[in-house]
Enzyme design. Structure first.
Site, PDB file in Angstrom:
ATOM      1  N   HIS B  37       0.836  -1.204   0.000  1.00 49.17           N
ATOM      2  CA  HIS B  37       0.000   0.000   0.000  1.00 49.17           C
ATOM      3  C   HIS B  37       0.874   1.258   0.000  1.00 49.17           C
ATOM      4  O   HIS B  37       0.598   2.215  -0.706  1.00 49.17           O
ATOM      5  CB  HIS B  37      -0.928   0.017   1.225  1.00 49.17           C
ATOM      6  N   LYS B 102      -9.429  -8.296   8.292  1.00 49.29           N
ATOM      7  CA  LYS B 102     -10.059  -8.605   9.575  1.00 49.29           C
ATOM      8  C   LYS B 102      -9.826  -7.442  10.506  1.00 49.29           C
ATOM      9  O   LYS B 102      -8.795  -6.779  10.449  1.00 49.29           O
ATOM     10  CB  LYS B 102      -9.513  -9.900  10.164  1.00 49.29           C
TER      11      LYS B 102
END
Lengths: 281, 184
Positions: B37, B102
């Site tokens: 990212h 998650k």
């Protein structure tokens, strides 16, 4: 004196990390099954079903339980009548880690410089090694591949002594509440109380290798474990944070005397994939 | 009931998905964790293109264990999403439509999910071996130097996920906790 070859330590460490990453202990499996029976939340039950199904795959297919095969944490209890020969003990442990993570198709997750380059070391070394010298002529090795999601939720509180038992309970419950869905609940809550800052955290970590749910041999600690577990499971976080009754399998408390000014409390969380193995040489 | 969804997500899918829904995803997923990212955001800041066309795609926050002989991939469960939060709104603005990870997201990510009409799913953490069974193809498409953190393109079949944040402002973590919490 009894001589132990460094190579025997390497072999033991390698085997233990492979076993730990492929097979959960019988105590953890039993805790999962019990949680599945007790859990009221349908989403929580679904998560536990997936977790239980997952435990049936790894050993036969060479795929570890979790892709996060952890930081290699190693506890060494070295008998004072042991002489380790033909090698350096730290290197022996790290060679074992390197071997396990390579041969066992385990993920290598360690990066060299934590706040700058973060280049992967490529073999999951170095291990974090905690060594204690104990009476006897044996070496006990315990390995704990510790996943990042749960480890990142650790908390240390240097409480004022006036905070007392209630202050400890409030601090631990708040730490679990703040961790929320992140540490892959149901968790085991490791708690270290007393000593110094680093002693408290080391106890919190060490508490995680106890058999799940086995109460502390100290009555007061055992009562504290029960009280904290009750409150933690009233949080409603549930399996994987989807809501439910089982946020933690157990709370494990270890204590140590503290300075007259201090009440250190450390919380170290273990995800549901509580992987650890031990052997005695 | 479990909904089958074909990836990439359509506008209709996104409108129909609600917090708490269980889905089975089939099609293409891109894999990226925080290191990837950061590289992607650096590329955007330099005015360079992303390593794949992100428009309409779904990113899975995951770093697999090595594939053993004869397998497509090793264990392949989700990682904790919070580490991607700082980068996510920028990618949603660029057209990212789905995320799988998650754990709770930041208020900024949740606002961006609503604003840009996207979905945040969770997969079961610690079920990496089970999830690997739903991955039928895996290819490194960018940043191979990142090792287990490289960008991958996966083909999945019946990948199980649960909707956490929908376009209506729902949040399964908040709602689930509220439903099952008891007085302390």
């Amino acid at each position: 004196m009894r001589s132990i070859n460094a190579a025997d330590i390497t072999e033991a460490v390698a085997n233990l990390f492979k076993q730990a990453n492929y097979n959960l202990g019988a105590d953890v499996l039993a805790a999962l099954k019990k949680a599945r029976k007790t859990e009221e939340s349908p989403a929580g039950r679904d998560a536990l079903d997936a977790i239980l199904e997952n435990t049936r795959i790894p050993a036969k297919e060479n795929i570890p339980l979790c892709q996060d095969c952890g930081t290699a944490v190693v506890f060494l209890e070295v008998g004072q009548a042991v002489l380790i020969v033909k090698g350096d003990v730290s290197k022996a442990v790290n060679d074992g880690v390197q071997q396990a993570y390579k041969e066992g198709y385990l993920r290598k997750s360690m990066v060299i410089h934590p706040f700058s380059t973060r280049t992967n070391t490529g073999d999951n070394t170095p291990a974090v090694i905690h060594t204690t010298i104990v009476p006897g002529n044996k070496v006990k090795i315990t390995v704990l591949p510790k996943g990042g999601g749960a480890e990142n939720m650790a908390k240390l509180g240097m409480l004022l002594p006036v905070a007392g038992r209630q202050g400890v309970i409030d601090f631990v419950v708040k730490a679990v509440e703040q961790a929320w869905s992140n540490p892959c609940p149901p968790v085991i809550v490791g708690v270290g109380i007393g000593g110094t800052a680093e002693k408290a955290m080391e106890m919190a970590k060490h508490a995680l290798i106890r058999k799940v749910g086995q109460p502390s041999p100290d009555k007061e600690n055992a009562a504290l474990e029960k009280d904290i577990l009750h409150k933690v499971n009233n949080l409603g976080i549930g399996p994987m944070g989807y809501g439910g009754r089982i946020t933690a399998f157990a709370v494990h408390v270890e204590t140590f005397p503290a300075h007259i000014t201090a009440l250190p409390v450390a919380v170290n969380l273990q995800c549901h994939s509580a992987r650890h193995r031990e052997t005695v040489i | 009931m479990i909904k089958g969804i074909i990836l990439p997500l359509t506008e209709k899918d996104i409108k129909s998905l609600k917090t708490g829904d269980n889905v089975l995803l089939s099609g293409t997923l891109y894999v990226a964790r925080d290191a990837a990212h950061r590289k992607m955001i650096d590329a955007l800041d330099r005015g360079e293109p992303l390593p794949f066309d992100i428009k309409g795609q779904t990113i899975y926050y995951m770093g697999p264990s090595p594939a053993p002989p004869g397998k497509v991939i090793g264990a392949a469960g989700p990682t904790t999403s919070v580490r991607m939060d700082a980068y996510t709104p920028k990618l949603l603005a660029k057209g990212l439509k789905g995320m799988i990870g998650k754990g709770v997201r930041s208020p900024e990510v949740k606002d961006a999910v609503k604003k840009y009409k996207a979905v945040y799913f969770a997969a079961v953490g610690g079920a990496g071996a089970l999830i690997s069974k739903t991955i039928i193809k895996s290819k490194v498409v960018a940043y191979p130097d990142l090792g287990p953190e490289a960008v991958l393109r996966l083909e999945v079949k019946d990948f199980p996920a649960t909707v956490i944040n929908d376009i209506f402002g729902g949040d399964l973590y908040i709602e689930g906790k509220k439903k099952y919490s008891l007085a302390q």
